[in-house]
Structure formats: C-alpha cells, structure tokens
Design a protein around this motif. Structure first.
Motif, PDB file in Angstrom:
ATOM      1  N   ALA A 125       0.550  -1.185   0.048  1.00  0.00           N
ATOM      2  CA  ALA A 125      -0.308   0.102   0.069  1.00  0.00           C
ATOM      3  C   ALA A 125       1.075   1.697   0.208  1.00  0.00           C
ATOM      4  CB  ALA A 125      -1.023  -0.048   0.919  1.00  0.00           C
ATOM      5  N   GLY A 126       0.397   2.128  -0.804  1.00  0.00           N
ATOM      6  CA  GLY A 126       1.326   3.394  -1.066  1.00  0.00           C
ATOM      7  C   GLY A 126       0.560   4.771  -0.708  1.00  0.00           C
ATOM      8  N   ILE A 127       0.624   5.536   0.339  1.00  0.00           N
ATOM      9  CA  ILE A 127       0.055   7.788  -0.784  1.00  0.00           C
ATOM     10  C   ILE A 127       1.430   8.471  -0.266  1.00  0.00           C
ATOM     11  CG2 ILE A 127      -1.220   9.069   1.467  1.00  0.00           C
ATOM     12  CD1 ILE A 127      -1.963   6.533   2.796  1.00  0.00           C
ATOM     13  N   SER A 128       0.953   9.386  -1.049  1.00  0.00           N
ATOM     14  CA  SER A 128       2.020  10.352  -2.200  1.00  0.00           C
ATOM     15  C   SER A 128       1.317  11.231  -2.151  1.00  0.00           C
ATOM     16  CB  SER A 128       2.651   9.756  -3.399  1.00  0.00           C
ATOM     17  OG  SER A 128       1.288   9.991  -4.428  1.00  0.00           O
ATOM     18  N   ALA A 137      -0.013  24.557 -22.661  1.00  0.00           N
ATOM     19  CA  ALA A 137       0.603  25.250 -24.301  1.00  0.00           C
ATOM     20  C   ALA A 137       1.746  23.880 -24.595  1.00  0.00           C
ATOM     21  CB  ALA A 137       1.421  26.249 -24.121  1.00  0.00           C
ATOM     22  N   SER A 138       2.409  23.812 -24.045  1.00  0.00           N
ATOM     23  CA  SER A 138       3.747  22.301 -24.179  1.00  0.00           C
ATOM     24  C   SER A 138       2.607  21.030 -24.765  1.00  0.00           C
ATOM     25  CB  SER A 138       4.557  22.044 -23.139  1.00  0.00           C
ATOM     26  OG  SER A 138       3.492  21.639 -21.987  1.00  0.00           O
ATOM     27  N   LEU A 139       1.029  21.423 -24.203  1.00  0.00           N
ATOM     28  CA  LEU A 139       0.799  20.172 -25.186  1.00  0.00           C
ATOM     29  C   LEU A 139       0.042  20.045 -25.983  1.00  0.00           C
ATOM     30  CD1 LEU A 139      -0.736  18.807 -21.308  1.00  0.00           C
ATOM     31  CD2 LEU A 139       1.379  17.604 -22.273  1.00  0.00           C
ATOM     32  N   GLY A 140      -0.037  20.895 -26.190  1.00  0.00           N
ATOM     33  CA  GLY A 140      -0.787  21.787 -27.823  1.00  0.00           C
ATOM     34  C   GLY A 140      -2.264  22.285 -27.652  1.00  0.00           C
ATOM     35  N   VAL A 141      -2.279  22.620 -26.240  1.00  0.00           N
ATOM     36  CA  VAL A 141      -3.418  23.076 -25.794  1.00  0.00           C
ATOM     37  C   VAL A 141      -3.620  24.838 -25.707  1.00  0.00           C
ATOM     38  CG1 VAL A 141      -5.580  23.445 -24.397  1.00  0.00           C
ATOM     39  CG2 VAL A 141      -4.536  21.283 -24.490  1.00  0.00           C
ATOM     40  N   SER A 142      -4.051  25.626 -26.408  1.00  0.00           N
ATOM     41  CA  SER A 142      -4.148  26.975 -26.345  1.00  0.00           C
ATOM     42  C   SER A 142      -5.464  27.851 -26.294  1.00  0.00           C
ATOM     43  CB  SER A 142      -3.463  27.822 -27.506  1.00  0.00           C
ATOM     44  OG  SER A 142      -4.404  27.223 -28.768  1.00  0.00           O
ATOM     45  N   ASN A 143      -6.237  27.334 -26.073  1.00  0.00           N
ATOM     46  CA  ASN A 143      -7.476  27.893 -25.958  1.00  0.00           C
ATOM     47  C   ASN A 143      -8.526  27.387 -24.769  1.00  0.00           C
ATOM     48  OD1 ASN A 143      -8.482  25.167 -26.252  1.00  0.00           O
ATOM     49  ND2 ASN A 143      -9.854  25.045 -27.931  1.00  0.00           N
ATOM     50  N   ILE A 144      -7.481  27.251 -23.687  1.00  0.00           N
ATOM     51  CA  ILE A 144      -8.100  26.608 -22.567  1.00  0.00           C
ATOM     52  C   ILE A 144      -7.132  27.821 -21.544  1.00  0.00           C
ATOM     53  CG2 ILE A 144      -8.146  24.756 -20.639  1.00  0.00           C
ATOM     54  CD1 ILE A 144      -9.432  23.035 -22.830  1.00  0.00           C
ATOM     55  N   PRO A 145      -7.875  28.454 -20.674  1.00  0.00           N
ATOM     56  CA  PRO A 145      -6.494  29.277 -19.623  1.00  0.00           C
ATOM     57  C   PRO A 145      -6.065  28.220 -18.677  1.00  0.00           C
ATOM     58  CG  PRO A 145      -9.226  29.615 -19.364  1.00  0.00           C
ATOM     59  CD  PRO A 145      -9.398  28.704 -20.278  1.00  0.00           C
ATOM     60  N   GLU A 146      -5.022  27.944 -18.656  1.00  0.00           N
ATOM     61  CA  GLU A 146      -4.119  27.418 -18.433  1.00  0.00           C
ATOM     62  C   GLU A 146      -3.932  27.590 -16.369  1.00  0.00           C
ATOM     63  OE1 GLU A 146       0.718  27.471 -17.343  1.00  0.00           O
ATOM     64  OE2 GLU A 146       0.847  27.911 -18.951  1.00  0.00           O
ATOM     65  N   PRO A 147      -4.493  26.200 -15.678  1.00  0.00           N
ATOM     66  CA  PRO A 147      -4.719  25.966 -14.605  1.00  0.00           C
ATOM     67  C   PRO A 147      -3.206  26.808 -13.343  1.00  0.00           C
ATOM     68  CG  PRO A 147      -4.158  23.768 -15.353  1.00  0.00           C
ATOM     69  CD  PRO A 147      -4.217  25.272 -16.523  1.00  0.00           C
ATOM     70  N   GLY A 148      -3.280  27.017 -12.238  1.00  0.00           N
ATOM     71  CA  GLY A 148      -2.384  27.355 -11.831  1.00  0.00           C
ATOM     72  C   GLY A 148      -2.031  25.524 -10.728  1.00  0.00           C
ATOM     73  N   PRO A 149      -1.025  26.299 -10.039  1.00  0.00           N
ATOM     74  CA  PRO A 149      -0.636  24.883  -9.144  1.00  0.00           C
ATOM     75  C   PRO A 149      -1.776  24.439  -8.519  1.00  0.00           C
ATOM     76  CG  PRO A 149       0.971  26.511  -9.524  1.00  0.00           C
ATOM     77  CD  PRO A 149      -0.914  26.848  -9.513  1.00  0.00           C
ATOM     78  N   PHE A 150      -1.439  22.520  -8.193  1.00  0.00           N
ATOM     79  CA  PHE A 150      -2.188  21.848  -7.778  1.00  0.00           C
ATOM     80  C   PHE A 150      -1.237  20.448  -6.950  1.00  0.00           C
ATOM     81  CE2 PHE A 150      -2.090  19.965 -11.545  1.00  0.00           C
ATOM     82  CZ  PHE A 150      -2.430  18.701 -11.562  1.00  0.00           C
ATOM     83  N   THR A 151      -2.104  20.701  -5.580  1.00  0.00           N
ATOM     84  CA  THR A 151      -1.510  19.206  -5.328  1.00  0.00           C
ATOM     85  C   THR A 151      -2.639  17.926  -6.002  1.00  0.00           C
ATOM     86  OG1 THR A 151      -0.079  19.927  -3.282  1.00  0.00           O
ATOM     87  CG2 THR A 151      -0.598  18.192  -2.848  1.00  0.00           C
ATOM     88  N   LEU A 152      -1.760  16.427  -6.098  1.00  0.00           N
ATOM     89  CA  LEU A 152      -2.565  15.234  -6.731  1.00  0.00           C
ATOM     90  C   LEU A 152      -2.082  14.323  -5.755  1.00  0.00           C
ATOM     91  CD1 LEU A 152      -4.099  13.921  -8.026  1.00  0.00           C
ATOM     92  CD2 LEU A 152      -1.221  13.191  -9.523  1.00  0.00           C
ATOM     93  N   TYR A 153      -3.037  14.141  -5.097  1.00  0.00           N
ATOM     94  CA  TYR A 153      -2.824  13.037  -3.934  1.00  0.00           C
ATOM     95  C   TYR A 153      -3.211  11.121  -4.203  1.00  0.00           C
ATOM     96  CZ  TYR A 153      -3.938  16.769  -0.580  1.00  0.00           C
ATOM     97  OH  TYR A 153      -2.646  17.838   0.296  1.00  0.00           O
ATOM     98  N   LEU A 344      -4.600  -1.342  -7.771  1.00  0.00           N
ATOM     99  CA  LEU A 344      -6.410   0.403  -7.536  1.00  0.00           C
ATOM    100  C   LEU A 344      -5.901   1.457  -6.849  1.00  0.00           C
ATOM    101  CD1 LEU A 344      -8.175  -0.620  -5.051  1.00  0.00           C
ATOM    102  CD2 LEU A 344      -8.354  -2.239  -6.249  1.00  0.00           C
ATOM    103  N   GLY A 345      -6.729   1.990  -7.471  1.00  0.00           N
ATOM    104  CA  GLY A 345      -6.334   3.232  -6.067  1.00  0.00           C
ATOM    105  C   GLY A 345      -6.929   4.569  -6.268  1.00  0.00           C
ATOM    106  N   SER A 346      -6.937   5.341  -5.900  1.00  0.00           N
ATOM    107  CA  SER A 346      -7.882   6.699  -5.546  1.00  0.00           C
ATOM    108  C   SER A 346      -6.280   7.530  -5.545  1.00  0.00           C
ATOM    109  CB  SER A 346      -8.296   7.084  -4.670  1.00  0.00           C
ATOM    110  OG  SER A 346      -9.265   8.525  -4.560  1.00  0.00           O
ATOM    111  N   GLN A 347      -6.562   8.639  -6.999  1.00  0.00           N
ATOM    112  CA  GLN A 347      -6.021  10.294  -7.422  1.00  0.00           C
ATOM    113  C   GLN A 347      -6.774  11.119  -7.640  1.00  0.00           C
ATOM    114  OE1 GLN A 347      -3.582   9.770 -11.469  1.00  0.00           O
ATOM    115  NE2 GLN A 347      -2.402   8.606 -10.278  1.00  0.00           N
ATOM    116  N   ARG A 348      -6.899  12.273  -6.502  1.00  0.00           N
ATOM    117  CA  ARG A 348      -7.789  13.085  -6.054  1.00  0.00           C
ATOM    118  C   ARG A 348      -7.033  14.580  -5.225  1.00  0.00           C
ATOM    119  NH1 ARG A 348     -12.666  11.040  -7.389  1.00  0.00           N
ATOM    120  NH2 ARG A 348     -12.564   8.731  -6.367  1.00  0.00           N
ATOM    121  N   THR A 349      -7.864  15.528  -5.767  1.00  0.00           N
ATOM    122  CA  THR A 349      -6.758  17.040  -5.375  1.00  0.00           C
ATOM    123  C   THR A 349      -6.902  16.821  -4.320  1.00  0.00           C
ATOM    124  OG1 THR A 349      -8.785  18.008  -6.850  1.00  0.00           O
ATOM    125  CG2 THR A 349      -6.219  17.323  -8.547  1.00  0.00           C
TER     126      THR A 349
END
Length: 491
Positions: A125-128, A137-153, A344-349
């Motif tokens: 089991a792991g938690i991170s 923009a680096s992914l080729g998406v330019s028409n969507i506002p760029e999100p700010g930093p976030f934490t992924l649990y 199996l697991g769960s990835q949430r912000t």
C-alpha cells in the motif's frame, strides 16, 4: 466501491496464482536418499566379538554387542556422576553450541523469508502527495486558460505474483530447507563432538593426575632411600658414587613433574573452556582414572545404520540435497517467467475525497523468456551439475571416513586390551622385583646400582600401565563417538 474493485481484482488474480502454484513439474532432478552401506561388518575378515582381560583397574574384558543401539548419552556408560555433570554444563553453556544454534535459527528464518516472498502474492500500500503544475501550451492546448499549481494525492494498493510454472521457486525453497537440515545436523555434530572432547579431556586429566601421583610416591620413596644411602656413606658402607647416583635419580624423578603438571594445567583449562567458563574462575572436578568404569558391554550398531546416526554424514547428505535443488533452480532459469500485477487506487486533488471511490486501477501480465545471455544460463546449469557431483563425492567420502573411524576404533580396542594385559603384568613384576631388590639392598645382597635400576623399571612400568589403561578408556569413547553416539533429533 473500493471494496468491490478490490474484490474484482482479487477474483482475477487468485485463479492465476493457484494455477501458478499447481501447474507444471519442478525442473531438475529429484533428490533420492542414498542407500546405506552394504557391508555387515566394519573390519575385513572375522570381526572380534570382544577383548582379552588384564590384571588391575580397567582390565575387564569387553564384549561388542553387534546390532545394539548407542545410548543418546553414551558417556553415562562410564558411570561417573562427575563426568555426567561436566558434560551437562558444557552442553548448556558452551559458546560453540550457542554459535551453532544461532546458525540454525538464521537458516530457518532465511527459509521463512523466501517462502513468504515466493509462495504468496506480494501486496503493498502506498500514499503520496505531489505538487504539480501543468503547461497546457506544451501539450498543444492553447484555447483553455492555464490552471494554477495543484497537489495530487494518490492512495493505492498493488498486488504482484510470479507464477512458478517450472518450479524454480519450489526448488529454491527445497534448497533452503536442505540448508536448514544441514545446520541442524551441524548443531548435533557440534554437540556430539563437545561431549566426546569433555570425556577425552577428563580421561587425560585423570591419567596425568595418576602419573603425577606415582612420580610423587616414588620421589618420596627415593628421598627416604637417599637418606639411608647418606647414613650408610657416613658409616663407610657405600661409596660417594652411590650417594651421587641416588641424587641423580632423585633429580630425574623431580624433572618428570613439571611437564606432567603443565599438561595437567592445560587440560584442566581446556575443560573450563568446554564449559564456557574462564579458566581463572572455574572449579573443575579432579577425575580419578580408577573411578571411571570401563564399559564392559559395548553396543556396536551395524554399518547400515551408521549413515542415520552420524550427524556429519547426515549433514553431507543435506548439502547433496541442496546441490540437487540448485540444479533445479538453474534449469528453471532457462524457461519463461510470468509475473502478474494489479493495482487499484484513488487519485484526487483533495485528500478528503479518497473515500469516494476508486478511479485508477490496472491489471498486467509480464512474460520474460531469456533469448541470448552469451551462454551464461547454460553455464550456470553446468556449474550446478558439477557442484551436485562434488556434493555426491563428499557424501561418499564422509561415509567411508565414518566406517574407517569405527574400524580404527575397533582395532585399537583390541590392541589396547592386549597392551594393557602386557603392561599390567610387567608392572606387577616390576613392583614385586623392586620390593625384593630393596630388601636385598638393605642387607647388602645387591649393589646400589641394581636397586636404582629396579626403581627405574618400576616407574616406567607404572607409567606404561597407566597410559595403556587411559588409552583403553579413550578408545572406547572414540568408538561410541564414531558410531554416532549421542544422537538425538533437534526440533
């Protein structure tokens, strides 16, 4: 939802695990316990059924009880409570046995660790928590506002299992089990050898004490004789040369004591070490050779049971077994390896949302077949086969050496009895001769040199008789030890 997803993954993995555990035969040869020695006797020709008798202590005839089992505490046949007590202390306190017990415990835990790693699926089991920022923009998406930093649990459970289709893991466990057997027999061999060492040291100590006692008694008698010789010299009855010769004999007898006392101190110190004690702080019993009972009925097990009674032979067999299992491991490495993995697991912000359900899972299978290793794997298998052949030869040599030790001890006991018979007769003749010579000397019937010669013969004959008696006791212990005496199963 988490529970249902976990159940679903287990329902897919468990059948595959069971198939992996049950399918296929283990690679490599199966080990078969070797046949016992075919001979029915230890010596060529007629094997003696007993020994001759001799006069004096330790001179009883011995009879060999062919086919009888050796007592587990064979040293009790000497009927010495002091000896039994010293051996009990040694078996409880010896650091040599403590080391062997630790090695056995280590081997058992190595087997348990490998069994846990290979017989059952591994679950972790792991938690991170990861701080991230996406550059759309680096992914080729330019028409969507760029999100700010976030934490992924991330919270996850992963399960993996390597299918043992060709028995590599099973043969590895078999080899570790043989290693446990080897350490167990090694401990028993150390225990048996320690008991034999205590017996031999006790016999040697008793022999040295007896020889020192004889030398001191003779020294006292020679001292009295020297006083008489001086009186006779003062009266003009003997020459100055007679006085000097008597003085030389006194010095020669005194010179015998320091080497004997040094050997006595060394063997007493050795007894203390056998018991796991410091020589300076240990009170060791003073053994008396005449107080030790010579076993008159000596059990003599058959050669066919020798391989089951001697732990050194059983240890060699265990190493042979381990080498056989290693051949199977090397053979299994040539075949494909299949590993199943699932997670199996769960990835949430938001860390508080993990209980809402599983949103990430995976099931994977991995097959790995060696194709080109530069001949490494086949060379390793040939090496394992060579090690197997070596272990077989070592086992055979160990059996032959065990048979030789028994044969040597049997021959030695026969010779010891004859030697003691001759030495005891010679000592008795020397004792009677010295008594006659002393009386003749006192009345002037023989020269002083003749008396000195009778004294030398008495001392040497007594020493020789004691040595023959001690050899008989020691070789009896050696026979019982060589037959696997002291054997007991260790849990």
């Amino acid at each position: 939802m988490v529970t249902s997803a976990l159940d679903g993954m287990l329902r897919m993995l468990v059948p595959a695990v069971l198939v992996g555990m049950l399918a296929g035969c283990a690679a490599g040869p199966d080990f078969r316990r070797p046949e016992p020695p075919a001979s029915s006797t230890y010596l060529p020709g007629a094997q003696p059924s007993g020994t001759v008798a001799a006069m004096g202590p330790g001179g009883s005839p011995q009879r060999f009880d062919t086919g009888a089992d050796i007592p587990s505490e064979w040293w009790s046949l000497f009927r010495s409570e002091s000896l039994d007590r010293r051996i009990r202390i040694a078996l409880e306190e010896s650091p040599t046995l403590a080391k062997a017990r630790a090695r056995l415990a280590q081997a058992r835990e190595d087997l348990n660790a490998r069994a846990g790693a290979t017989q059952y699926p591994a679950a972790d089991a792991g938690i991170s928590a990861t701080r991230q920022k996406l550059n759309l923009a680096s992914l080729g998406v330019s028409n969507i506002p760029e999100p700010g930093p976030f934490t992924l649990y991330n919270a996850s459970i992963s399960i993996s299992y390597a299918l043992d289709l060709f028995g590599g893991n099973r043969r590895a466990l078999e080899g570790l089990g043989a290693q446990v057997d080897y350490r167990r027999f090694e401990l028993e061999a150390a225990r048996r050898t320690l008991a034999a060492n205590v017996v031999n040291a006790a016999i040697r100590q008793a022999s040295l004490r007896a020889r020192i006692g004889i030398a001191r008694d003779l020294l006292e008698a020679q001292g009295r004789q020297f006083a008489i010789t001086e009186d006779r010299y003062m009266a003009g009855g003997v020459s100055a040369l007679d006085v000097r010769n008597q003085n030389v004999l006194l010095d020669q007898t005194r010179a015998l004591l320091p080497p004997l006392e040094r050997q006595l101190a060394q063997v007493t110190h050795q007894l203390a070490v056998y018991e796991g004690r410091e020589p300076a702080g240990s009170a060791i019993d003073a053994f008396d050779l005449d107080a030790l009972h010579l076993p008159e009925e000596v059990p003599l097990s058959l050669p066919s049971s020798l391989a089951r009674k001697r732990p050194d032979i059983r240890a060699a067999e265990a190493l042979w077994h381990q080498a056989c299992a290693n051949v199977g491991v090397a053979a299994a490495d040539l075949f494909p390896k299949i590993t199943l993995r699932g997670s199996l697991g769960s990835q949430r912000t938001d860390s508080g949302e993990h209980l809402n359900g599983v949103n990430v899972w995976s099931i994977a299978g991995n097959l790995m077949q060696p194709i080109f290793r530069g001949g490494e794997l086949r060379a390793r298998k040939r090496s394992a086969v060579a090690a197997y052949d070596e272990a077989a030869a070592v086992y055979r040599q160990t059996v032959l050496q065990g048979l030789q030790e028994v044969a040597d001890a049997l021959s030695a006991l026969d010779m010891d009895a004859r030697t003691l018979q001759v030495r005891a007769d010679a000592a008795e003749h020397a004792r009677v001769g010295y008594g006659i010579a002393r009386q003749q000397y006192l009345i002037g019937g023989i020269s002083h040199l003749a008396l000195l010669d009778a004294q030398r013969q008495l001392l040497q004959s007594e020493f020789d008789r004691l040595q023959a008696q001690a050899d008989r006791y020691a070789d009896t212990a050696a026979l019982l030890h060589a037959l696997g005496g002291g054997w007991r199963e260790i849990e």
